[in-house]
Design an enzyme around this catalytic site. Structure first.
Site, mmCIF file in Angstrom:
data_model
loop_
_atom_site.group_PDB
_atom_site.id
_atom_site.type_symbol
_atom_site.label_atom_id
_atom_site.label_comp_id
_atom_site.label_asym_id
_atom_site.label_seq_id
_atom_site.Cartn_x
_atom_site.Cartn_y
_atom_site.Cartn_z
ATOM 1 N N CYS B 37 0.453 -0.989 -0.411
ATOM 2 C CA CYS B 37 0.387 -0.109 -0.284
ATOM 3 C C CYS B 37 0.603 1.188 0.109
ATOM 4 O O CYS B 37 0.644 2.236 0.213
ATOM 5 C CB CYS B 37 -0.690 0.375 1.414
ATOM 6 S SG CYS B 37 -1.644 -1.589 1.281
ATOM 7 N N ASP B 39 2.898 2.830 2.130
ATOM 8 C CA ASP B 39 3.310 3.259 3.595
ATOM 9 C C ASP B 39 2.966 1.561 4.931
ATOM 10 O O ASP B 39 1.814 1.187 5.324
ATOM 11 C CB ASP B 39 2.454 4.468 3.895
ATOM 12 C CG ASP B 39 0.719 3.859 3.947
ATOM 13 O OD1 ASP B 39 -0.074 3.231 3.362
ATOM 14 O OD2 ASP B 39 -0.162 5.852 3.225
ATOM 15 N N CYS B 63 5.266 8.428 1.695
ATOM 16 C CA CYS B 63 4.640 9.501 2.257
ATOM 17 C C CYS B 63 4.719 10.240 2.692
ATOM 18 O O CYS B 63 4.523 10.146 3.610
ATOM 19 C CB CYS B 63 3.504 10.065 1.406
ATOM 20 S SG CYS B 63 1.820 9.584 1.787
ATOM 21 N N CYS B 106 -3.168 7.980 5.870
ATOM 22 C CA CYS B 106 -2.397 8.985 6.368
ATOM 23 C C CYS B 106 -2.871 8.966 8.292
ATOM 24 O O CYS B 106 -2.241 8.502 8.848
ATOM 25 C CB CYS B 106 -1.131 9.842 5.897
ATOM 26 S SG CYS B 106 -0.444 9.398 3.885
#
Lengths: 404, 139
Positions: B37, B39, B63, B106
């Protein structure tokens, strides 16, 4: 050194000043419509268009009459693929392409699939190469067209056009190649390579944006296309619409430069690219070069930095204009389908950067870029839990991740 | 894509990057996300006997927004209690960092990491207690 440094020549190139110089009069002085037959404005424009057609034809060893103007490669790809499928529908219903093609080939293919055509999606190996045996086996009586790009836009892998052309010829199947990335970077010869249709785009080789061409073979065999736009019947009825004379003049000039300067330029770019890769590998020994080292475009380096996520790396190198292989800036969170197609592990597919060098790239820029990337990649790797796990001897492929 | 100043700041100067001994009984570790994915976050807390979080560390593969979300989380965790930490919501992170819609995951990941670290610590406490009970029982 001026920053940001542009290392994204595979996305687009600046117009060469010599190209712009040729174009300028066609905006204001010789502005005629090349389809106007009744006065000198039209004749002048037409002569300029035909001169450009010769220049583009010469670049690919074609006859000028085999060159059709389009708005770019996307239109050329659409016209070639849908145009052939519709024109020869009575003959068959099968097309062949590869999973690493550009979206402008994949999507017209998908469109045709939804219209009842059958498409074979060839896989590629770890270097992005199609298996010619697999291609030969996929060709049937019902196959109309094979569409395989000259060189891949993300990893630079060059397809063996000559061999593919030969296979297609043996089976009487048309061969289209999306050569968008190729001009000035590799040899293009529609005769020697057995190509029936070829897509080109001016802005990838120092011409203007918004203009491209489709090569359509006129004999052995004569290729016919169903027009995708109805109108004034320009371009032998295959592509209606007033010609973008200024852009076409620019594309012609750019093609002439690509042809005459290719030998020197590819040697220079290859040396710069190799220098970039060597420096990156010295500073970050775990880096991985993607694509086919033995056969790829000279100006392009696609490099994965394991355990470092591509988007965060790009964020850290703001003074460099490069592309991330991972498409994380979109909502999809999918890494590049091309890199996935190579079978790269996730930590590599999400970690790639595409550097593409060009006519105005200098050695100093390449060195600066490599050093910036190394510094940032090292910093990010130090805060990567994946790298920490690997250091502890953990096999990442065995970890039970909580996918989200 | 434009990042907010706060995301840029956390990305350039991440707070509390590092690792603590994941085998220590007073350390809770949460690892969430997956390489596929794009992360993976590892968040650790060191907790005092009274439930106060003495220290927090993170490592993140992801990211800039993922790095910023986890960096911010460690800032918020330090000095608070595990009970209060468990109440941190991803929407607070979204608001503080001005995350755009495509980056909301995130913040969700950061919330999950906090919860996972607390859960790990709680399990260790329960196991230690059971052990202690067991030992005292045999004497």
């Amino acid at each position: 050194m001026k920053t940001p440094i542009y290392l994204d020549y595979s996305a687009t190139t600046p117009c060469d000043p010599r190209v712009v110089e040729r174009m300028l009069p066609f905006f204001t002085e010789t502005f005629g419509n090349s389809a106007s037959r009744s006065h000198s404005f039209g004749w002048t424009a037409e002569a300029a268009v035909e001169n450009a057609r010769e220049q583009v034809a010469e670049l690919i060893h074609a006859h000028p009459k085999e060159v059709l103007w389009t708005s770019g490669s996307t239109e050329a790809n659409n016209l070639a693929i849908k145009g052939v499928a519709e024109m020869y529908r009575q003959k068959g219903n099968h097309l062949i392409t590869a999973i690493t093609e550009h979206k402008a080939v994949l999507d017209p293919m998908k469109h045709l699939e939804s219209q009842g055509f059958e498409v074979t999606w060839l896989p590629v190996d770890g270097k992005g190469r199609v298996d010619l045996g697999q291609l030969a086996a996929a060709l049937t009586e019902r196959t109309l067209l094979v569409s395989l790009m000259a060189a891949n836009n993300e990893i630079g892998t060059v397809h063996p056009l000559r061999e593919i052309g030969k296979l297609c010829k043996q089976k009487g199947v048309l061969f289209h190649t999306d050569a968008t990335q190729a001009p000035g970077r590799m040899e293009l010869d529609v005769e020697a390579q057995g190509i029936d249709l070829m897509s080109l785009s001016a802005h990838k080789f120092y011409g203007p944006k918004g203009v491209g061409a489709l090569y359509v073979r006129r004999k052995n065999p004569r290729v016919r296309l169903a027009a995708q736009m109805d109108g004034g019947g320009h371009e032998r009825g295959m592509r209606s619409g007033t010609l973008n004379v200024t852009g076409i003049v620019g594309m012609g000039a750019a093609a002439a430069l690509a042809r005459t300067e290719m030998a020197g330029e590819t040697a220079r770019l290859r040396a710069l690219r190799d220098r970039l890769e060597a420096r990156l590998l010295r500073g970050f020994p775990e880096a991985v070069i993607n694509g086919d080292i033995a056969s790829r475009l000279p100006h392009l380096a696609n490099v994965s930095f394991p355990y470092v996520e591509g988007e965060s790396l790009i964020m850290g190198i703001k003074d460099l204009a490069v592309s991330s292989g991972s498409a994380c800036t979109s909502a999809s969170l999918e890494p590049s389908y091309v890199l996935k197609g190579l079978g790269l592990g996730d930590e590599l597919a999400h970690s790639s950067i595409r550097f593409s060098l060009g006519r105005f790239t200098t050695e100093a820029e390449v060195d600066f870029a490599a050093d910036r990337v190394i510094t940032e990649a090292m910093r990010l790797r130090d805060m990567s839990p994946l790298w920490e796990m690997v250091q502890e001897g953990i096999d990442l492929s065995k970890v039970k991740w909580t996918a989200h | 894509m434009a990042y907010s100043d706060k995301v840029l700041d956390h990305y350039q100067n991440p707070r509390n990057v590092g690792a603590m001994d994941k085998n220590a009984s007073d350390v809770g570790t949460g690892v969430v996300g997956a390489p596929e994915c794009g992360d993976v976050m590892k968040l650790q807390i060191k907790v005092a006997a009274d439930g106060r979080i003495l220290d927090a560390k993170f490592k993140t593969y992801g990211c800039g927004s993922a790095i910023a979300s986890s960096s911010l989380a460690t800032e918020w965790l330090k000095g608070t209690t595990v009970d209060d930490a468990a109440k941190i919501k991803n929407t607070q992170i979204v608001e503080e960092l001005a995350l755009p819609p495509v980056k909301i995951h995130c913040s969700v990941l950061a919330e999950d990491a906090i919860k996972a670290a607390i859960e790990d610590w709680r399990q260790k406490q329960a196991a230690a207690k059971q052990n202690a009970d067991g030992i005292s029982g045999t004497i």
